[in-house]
Design an enzyme around this catalytic site. Structure first.
Site, PDB file in Angstrom:
ATOM      1  N   ASP A  68      19.590 -18.994  62.710  1.00  0.00           N
ATOM      2  CA  ASP A  68      20.237 -19.741  61.631  1.00  0.00           C
ATOM      3  C   ASP A  68      21.113 -18.759  60.869  1.00  0.00           C
ATOM      4  O   ASP A  68      20.668 -17.701  60.500  1.00  0.00           O
ATOM      5  CB  ASP A  68      19.172 -20.301  60.679  1.00  0.00           C
ATOM      6  CG  ASP A  68      18.272 -21.288  61.401  1.00  0.00           C
ATOM      7  OD1 ASP A  68      18.625 -21.684  62.524  1.00  0.00           O
ATOM      8  OD2 ASP A  68      17.229 -21.649  60.842  1.00  0.00           O
TER       9      ASP A  68
ATOM     10  N   GLU B  75      23.637 -21.878  67.345  1.00  0.00           N
ATOM     11  CA  GLU B  75      23.086 -23.195  67.048  1.00  0.00           C
ATOM     12  C   GLU B  75      24.209 -24.113  66.581  1.00  0.00           C
ATOM     13  O   GLU B  75      25.306 -23.655  66.248  1.00  0.00           O
ATOM     14  CB  GLU B  75      22.010 -23.093  65.979  1.00  0.00           C
ATOM     15  CG  GLU B  75      22.566 -22.804  64.606  1.00  0.00           C
ATOM     16  CD  GLU B  75      21.529 -23.129  63.555  1.00  0.00           C
ATOM     17  OE1 GLU B  75      21.603 -24.244  63.014  1.00  0.00           O
ATOM     18  OE2 GLU B  75      20.668 -22.294  63.291  1.00  0.00           O
TER      19      GLU B  75
ATOM     20  N   HIS C 269      20.371 -26.092  70.011  1.00  0.00           N
ATOM     21  CA  HIS C 269      19.757 -26.558  68.769  1.00  0.00           C
ATOM     22  C   HIS C 269      20.664 -27.559  68.030  1.00  0.00           C
ATOM     23  O   HIS C 269      21.111 -27.311  66.922  1.00  0.00           O
ATOM     24  CB  HIS C 269      19.460 -25.334  67.870  1.00  0.00           C
ATOM     25  CG  HIS C 269      18.643 -25.676  66.674  1.00  0.00           C
ATOM     26  ND1 HIS C 269      18.359 -24.751  65.690  1.00  0.00           N
ATOM     27  CD2 HIS C 269      18.051 -26.811  66.281  1.00  0.00           C
ATOM     28  CE1 HIS C 269      17.633 -25.317  64.756  1.00  0.00           C
ATOM     29  NE2 HIS C 269      17.432 -26.563  65.084  1.00  0.00           N
TER      30      HIS C 269
END
Ligand SMILES: [Zn+2]
Length: 512
Positions: free
Chosen positions: A46, A71, A284
């Protein structure tokens, strides 16, 4: 430098089924840089490209990357500017507590809750508010320990204030007790888990949602199927199914925050543009959003992009740098400048006369061959055969051309038989042809060594073979008086050769 393809295999593995685990990684977010030989890749956890309050914006050096795996949670939502988002959020919270309402902020343990907490704490001080802000038990203890331990990792602004005041020791924030759920009066409560997937935050939600005065603020992304996701698209008042047996009459206000530490469309595009890898793999995210982002990355940035399903393999061609020697002639061939002159005409606004200037570019291209051996080497193409120890194969074209001889030559040279062309010695024939061709080809050098004539790669000599493989036809005009000349040439003199041959066909060789 040459790129030689090898294949690296990257595989995506199944995400943990527990949604909570996936979203609790924010403070520990990191980017991994991996290098195998010359093949390099970055894997991002992240990340967030705008400066968060607590973590410095994602910093990463410019690298020569074959692959970036990123992601794509916020693949299609470009967030408002951070300032606007914060102001709207604070306004919604302030309005709620000012009218006596309770604010519920479902959050995961790490990262975002702290950022929003700092924001509210600051605001509370500025506005001189004394409405309590609560953290549910799990949030306070766990997160603050991490932050105090890792304060050195956090952004400069936090560091510089940490001597006078630890940004994580909130003045207006205290711990919440279950017994306070139905206490009277306004408050703000951070409760786990985020997305209202169950547990304490859902318990509080059930109590507070039916009251119009209250506010549920959802920080960021909510996975499909969660109560949080249902609220995001709900228009209150609405009846929300919390589980099979429970329906909640939701009358409170709902505010959607885009505070998630997850990256967004712009963040991903900025990072990919900055890193300029050769390939991108999206992980993701939701399939339709990833498809849109893939298209954007490919069309806007011209970078190949993939979004494989779980357990799907994607072969990525990788880079291999080769250190190679360079031969002197190759070096020499690349030394000569190749100037290009570009004339630019600019029109001055004041007067309409065009001014022109010439810009000079040195547009060099060095061409050579890379020989892959123990010590790789660049050579000039002329050196290639020698370097390889190979023989040069030359393609020669051959044609056996009949040339007419005049009758008078018959008198000079004896004929070997009835209706046979006179036999002249080779030297005389070559000399006769030389004299004729010299008239027609005055601008090229014709070499005469007695046995044959040579013009560049074109050679011609009398052919005394009865059956010559290069002889296609006899001259119909003088069948009995023809002498054959065998001609050979290499491809580059094709035009010249046929020029000479067409003249030879029209010739009549005679003495004098
Ligand atoms: Zn021949």
């Amino acid at each position: 430098m040459p790129h030689v393809g090898g294949d690296l295999m990257w595989k995506t593995f199944e995400q943990p089924a527990n949604v909570k685990e996936k979203h609790e990684r924010v403070l520990g977010a990191a980017m991994f840089y991996a290098k195998v030989g010359d093949a390099a890749m970055v894997y991002t956890g992240d990340y967030n490209m705008t400066a968060d309050r607590h973590l410095g914006a994602a910093q990463i050096d410019r690298l020569q990357l074959d692959l970036v795996i990123t992601e794509s949670t916020y693949a299609t939502t470009t967030r408002d500017s951070k300032y606007v988002r914060e102001r709207e959020f604070l306004k919604a919270v302030h309005n709620c507590v000012a009218s006596g309402g309770k604010v519920l902020i479902p959050a995961f343990a790490l990262g975002r809750a702290q950022e929003i907490c700092m924001l509210l704490d600051d605001y509370w001080e500025r506005m001189n508010l004394n409405v309590p802000i609560y953290l549910s038990a799990g949030l306070t203890i766990q997160a603050n320990i991490y932050y105090k331990v890792f304060i050195n990792w956090t952004s400069q602004k936090v560091k510089s204030t940490s001597t006078t005041r630890n940004a994580f020791d909130f003045k207006n924030v205290r711990s919440f007790d279950r017994s306070m759920i139905n206490a009277s009066g306004p408050c703000v409560l951070f409760a786990t888990p985020g997305m209202l997937t169950g547990g304490f935050s859902l318990e509080v939600f059930k109590q507070w949602a039916p009251c119009e005065q209250n506010l549920i603020a959802l920080p960021g992304y909510c996975v499909a199927g969660t109560v949080g996701r249902k609220l995001m698209s709900a228009k209150t008042p609405a009846v929300i199914n919390v589980d099979k047996n429970t329906q909640i009459d939701v009358r409170c206000q709902i505010h959607r925050l885009s505070f998630s530490a997850h990256t967004d469309d712009k963040g991903i595009m900025d990072l990919v543009r900055f890193l300029s890898p050769k390939h991108v793999i999206l992980v993701h995210g939701e399939k339709t959003n990833m498809a849109k982002l893939k298209e954007k990355i490919e069309s806007d940035l011209g970078i190949l992009c993939f979004y494989p399903a779980n357990n799907e393999s994607v072969p990525i061609p990788s880079t291999l740098y080769i250190k190679a020697d360079v031969s002197k002639s190759f070096l020499k061939s690349s030394l000569s400048p190749n100037f290009k002159f570009l004339k630019t005409i600019s029109r001055a606004d004041a007067d309409e006369r065009a001014k022109s200037s010439v810009q000079v570019y040195d547009d060099r291209v060095a061409e050579g061959a890379l020989i892959m051996q123990k010590n790789p080497k660049f050579v000039h193409q002329n050196e290639l055969m020698v370097s390889l120890g190979a023989e040069n194969h030359e393609v020669l074209v051959a044609y056996c051309c009949p040339v007419c001889v005049s009758d008078e030559l018959k008198d000079v040279a004896p004929s070997p038989g009835e209706n046979m062309p006179p036999v002249l010695d080779k030297h005389s024939l070559v000399h006769l042809l030389y004299t004729k061709l010299s008239n027609d080809f005055q601008d090229v050098t014709i070499q005469n060594d007695g046995d044959h004539l040579q013009i560049k790669s074109f050679t011609v000599s009398p052919c005394l073979k009865e059956m010559c493989p290069h002889r296609i036809q006899v001259n119909p005009d003088c069948t009995s008086n023809a002498v054959n000349f065998c001609c050979t040439w290499s491809m580059e003199d094709e035009k010249l050769a046929w020029g000479v041959i067409s003249i030879m066909k029209d010739l009549e060789l005679k003495t004098g």
